[in-house]
Write a protein that holds these residues in place. Structure first.
Motif, PDB file in Angstrom:
ATOM      1  N   ASP A   1       0.838  -1.205   0.000  1.00  0.00           N
ATOM      2  CA  ASP A   1       0.000   0.000   0.000  1.00  0.00           C
ATOM      3  C   ASP A   1       0.869   1.249   0.000  1.00  0.00           C
ATOM      4  OD1 ASP A   1      -2.322  -1.456   0.042  1.00  0.00           O
ATOM      5  OD2 ASP A   1      -2.446  -1.471   2.248  1.00  0.00           O
ATOM      6  N   VAL A   2       0.513   2.165  -0.903  1.00  0.00           N
ATOM      7  CA  VAL A   2       1.230   3.443  -0.965  1.00  0.00           C
ATOM      8  C   VAL A   2       0.636   4.392   0.068  1.00  0.00           C
ATOM      9  CG1 VAL A   2       1.636   5.488  -2.407  1.00  0.00           C
ATOM     10  CG2 VAL A   2       1.873   3.191  -3.395  1.00  0.00           C
ATOM     11  N   LYS A   3       1.524   5.053   0.788  1.00  0.00           N
ATOM     12  CA  LYS A   3       1.055   6.079   1.744  1.00  0.00           C
ATOM     13  C   LYS A   3       1.782   7.375   1.434  1.00  0.00           C
ATOM     14  CE  LYS A   3      -0.450   3.339   5.652  1.00  0.00           C
ATOM     15  NZ  LYS A   3       0.001   2.007   5.206  1.00  0.00           N
ATOM     16  N   ILE A   4       0.994   8.416   1.189  1.00  0.00           N
ATOM     17  CA  ILE A   4       1.592   9.717   0.879  1.00  0.00           C
ATOM     18  C   ILE A   4       1.749  10.526   2.166  1.00  0.00           C
ATOM     19  CG2 ILE A   4       1.220  11.898  -0.388  1.00  0.00           C
ATOM     20  CD1 ILE A   4       2.084   9.473  -2.151  1.00  0.00           C
ATOM     21  N   ILE A   5       2.991  10.957   2.390  1.00  0.00           N
ATOM     22  CA  ILE A   5       3.317  11.685   3.616  1.00  0.00           C
ATOM     23  C   ILE A   5       3.512  13.165   3.253  1.00  0.00           C
ATOM     24  CG2 ILE A   5       4.710  11.486   5.723  1.00  0.00           C
ATOM     25  CD1 ILE A   5       6.051   9.000   4.319  1.00  0.00           C
ATOM     26  N   GLY A   6       3.249  14.056   4.193  1.00  0.00           N
ATOM     27  CA  GLY A   6       3.379  15.502   3.947  1.00  0.00           C
ATOM     28  C   GLY A   6       4.793  15.923   3.588  1.00  0.00           C
ATOM     29  N   LEU A   7       4.889  16.956   2.788  1.00  0.00           N
ATOM     30  CA  LEU A   7       6.196  17.444   2.346  1.00  0.00           C
ATOM     31  C   LEU A   7       6.687  18.588   3.220  1.00  0.00           C
ATOM     32  CD1 LEU A   7       5.632  17.582  -1.511  1.00  0.00           C
ATOM     33  CD2 LEU A   7       6.600  15.722  -0.169  1.00  0.00           C
ATOM     34  N   ASP A   8       8.000  18.701   3.353  1.00  0.00           N
ATOM     35  CA  ASP A   8       8.598  19.805   4.114  1.00  0.00           C
ATOM     36  C   ASP A   8       8.564  21.086   3.287  1.00  0.00           C
ATOM     37  OD1 ASP A   8       9.150  17.969   6.082  1.00  0.00           O
ATOM     38  OD2 ASP A   8      11.198  17.597   5.354  1.00  0.00           O
ATOM     39  N   GLN A   9       8.703  22.192   3.974  1.00  0.00           N
ATOM     40  CA  GLN A   9       8.788  23.501   3.300  1.00  0.00           C
ATOM     41  C   GLN A   9      10.148  23.603   2.613  1.00  0.00           C
ATOM     42  OE1 GLN A   9       6.837  26.537   3.130  1.00  0.00           O
ATOM     43  NE2 GLN A   9       8.542  27.082   1.802  1.00  0.00           N
ATOM     44  N   PRO A  10      10.178  23.820   1.290  1.00  0.00           N
ATOM     45  CA  PRO A  10      11.494  23.977   0.662  1.00  0.00           C
ATOM     46  C   PRO A  10      12.038  25.388   0.871  1.00  0.00           C
ATOM     47  CG  PRO A  10       9.788  24.133  -1.001  1.00  0.00           C
ATOM     48  CD  PRO A  10       9.083  23.908   0.317  1.00  0.00           C
ATOM     49  N   LYS A  11      13.339  25.531   0.688  1.00  0.00           N
ATOM     50  CA  LYS A  11      13.983  26.841   0.774  1.00  0.00           C
ATOM     51  C   LYS A  11      13.423  27.741  -0.331  1.00  0.00           C
ATOM     52  CE  LYS A  11      18.718  28.662   0.309  1.00  0.00           C
ATOM     53  NZ  LYS A  11      18.883  29.452   1.531  1.00  0.00           N
ATOM     54  N   THR A  12      13.249  29.019  -0.016  1.00  0.00           N
ATOM     55  CA  THR A  12      12.709  29.938  -1.031  1.00  0.00           C
ATOM     56  C   THR A  12      13.614  31.153  -1.263  1.00  0.00           C
ATOM     57  OG1 THR A  12      11.420  31.017   0.694  1.00  0.00           O
ATOM     58  CG2 THR A  12      10.258  29.390  -0.633  1.00  0.00           C
ATOM     59  N   ASP A  13      14.529  31.403  -0.306  1.00  0.00           N
ATOM     60  CA  ASP A  13      15.363  32.618  -0.411  1.00  0.00           C
ATOM     61  C   ASP A  13      16.757  32.285  -0.959  1.00  0.00           C
ATOM     62  OD1 ASP A  13      15.785  31.104   1.863  1.00  0.00           O
ATOM     63  OD2 ASP A  13      16.624  32.783   2.997  1.00  0.00           O
ATOM     64  N   PHE A  14      16.867  32.330  -2.265  1.00  0.00           N
ATOM     65  CA  PHE A  14      18.156  32.022  -2.884  1.00  0.00           C
ATOM     66  C   PHE A  14      18.900  33.322  -3.174  1.00  0.00           C
ATOM     67  CE2 PHE A  14      15.109  28.685  -4.060  1.00  0.00           C
ATOM     68  CZ  PHE A  14      15.751  27.580  -3.529  1.00  0.00           C
ATOM     69  N   LYS A  15      20.229  33.237  -3.111  1.00  0.00           N
ATOM     70  CA  LYS A  15      21.049  34.443  -3.300  1.00  0.00           C
ATOM     71  C   LYS A  15      21.492  34.631  -4.748  1.00  0.00           C
ATOM     72  CE  LYS A  15      24.084  33.645   0.099  1.00  0.00           C
ATOM     73  NZ  LYS A  15      23.494  32.661   1.015  1.00  0.00           N
ATOM     74  N   SER A  16      21.716  33.524  -5.425  1.00  0.00           N
ATOM     75  CA  SER A  16      22.241  33.607  -6.789  1.00  0.00           C
ATOM     76  C   SER A  16      21.958  32.305  -7.528  1.00  0.00           C
ATOM     77  CB  SER A  16      23.757  33.818  -6.745  1.00  0.00           C
ATOM     78  OG  SER A  16      24.359  32.674  -6.150  1.00  0.00           O
ATOM     79  N   LEU A  17      22.153  32.376  -8.844  1.00  0.00           N
ATOM     80  CA  LEU A  17      21.995  31.191  -9.685  1.00  0.00           C
ATOM     81  C   LEU A  17      23.020  30.126  -9.289  1.00  0.00           C
ATOM     82  CD1 LEU A  17      19.966  30.845 -11.904  1.00  0.00           C
ATOM     83  CD2 LEU A  17      21.616  31.770 -13.534  1.00  0.00           C
ATOM     84  N   GLU A  18      24.202  30.615  -8.913  1.00  0.00           N
ATOM     85  CA  GLU A  18      25.256  29.680  -8.504  1.00  0.00           C
ATOM     86  C   GLU A  18      24.835  28.927  -7.238  1.00  0.00           C
ATOM     87  OE1 GLU A  18      29.198  31.343  -8.217  1.00  0.00           O
ATOM     88  OE2 GLU A  18      29.944  29.535  -7.227  1.00  0.00           O
ATOM     89  N   GLU A  19      24.253  29.652  -6.305  1.00  0.00           N
ATOM     90  CA  GLU A  19      23.790  28.987  -5.078  1.00  0.00           C
ATOM     91  C   GLU A  19      22.710  27.955  -5.403  1.00  0.00           C
ATOM     92  OE1 GLU A  19      21.306  31.023  -2.239  1.00  0.00           O
ATOM     93  OE2 GLU A  19      22.085  29.817  -0.591  1.00  0.00           O
TER      94      GLU A  19
END
Ligand code: FE2
Length: 168
Positions: free
Chosen positions: A67-85
């Protein structure tokens, strides 16, 4: 037949694959906010790939009677400084996912679960590609110093990326 512990581990991996997609959409949002539509497209397509990875586990668990059980996802990072980061983090994230897949494989070997070992082989190969894609883009961004004409050229290239479901 899968062991209960194996079903649990595979379900946990669905969460990581879906979270990867979530994280990449957040990176796409950063790129879009900088008017880098090609880079945004790259991550939007990457999210589709992650969803494909997740659904491959979904179907495998079902196929094996689990049985597949879907678990809640964490908050991803949103504040990036640069494309390199962004690409440095994406590369590190893929290395983390690779470790998870390898741990799953170790567990399948320990359990003498040959079917799951065979199934996971696809992910082991896929992770080599995923890490290489992120590292190659990170190096290109560093090469052009993260700005200027070089970035616009890369942006144009990445705008062409399309989703093609990987051969199963
Ligand atoms: Fe993945």
């Amino acid at each position: 037949m899968l062991s209960e512990k194996m079903i649990e581990q595979l379900n946990e991996q669905i969460k990581y694959e879906l979270f990867s997609g979530h994280y990449y959409i957040s990176m796409a949002a950063y790129c879009a906010s900088k008017d880098l539509e090609g880079f945004a497209n790259f991550f939007i397509i990457q999210e589709q790939e992650e969803r494909f990875h997740a659904m491959k586990f979904f179907h495998y668990i079902n196929e094996q009677g689990g049985d597949v059980k879907i678990i809640g996802l964490d908050q991803p990072k949103t504040d990036f400084k640069s494309l390199e980061e962004v690409f440095d983090l994406a590369w590190r994230h893929e290395q983390f996912v690779t470790k998870r897949i390898h741990k799953l494989m170790d567990f399948a070997i320990e359990e003498r679960d040959h079917a799951t070992q065979s199934f996971l082989k696809w992910y082991i190969d896929e992770q080599v590609e995923e890490e290489s894609t992120m590292l190659s883009l990170l190096r290109k961004i560093q090469l052009v110093g993260g700005k200027g004409h070089g970035i616009l050229m890369l942006d144009g290239e990445l705008a062409k990326r399309q989703f093609t479901p990987p051969a199963a």
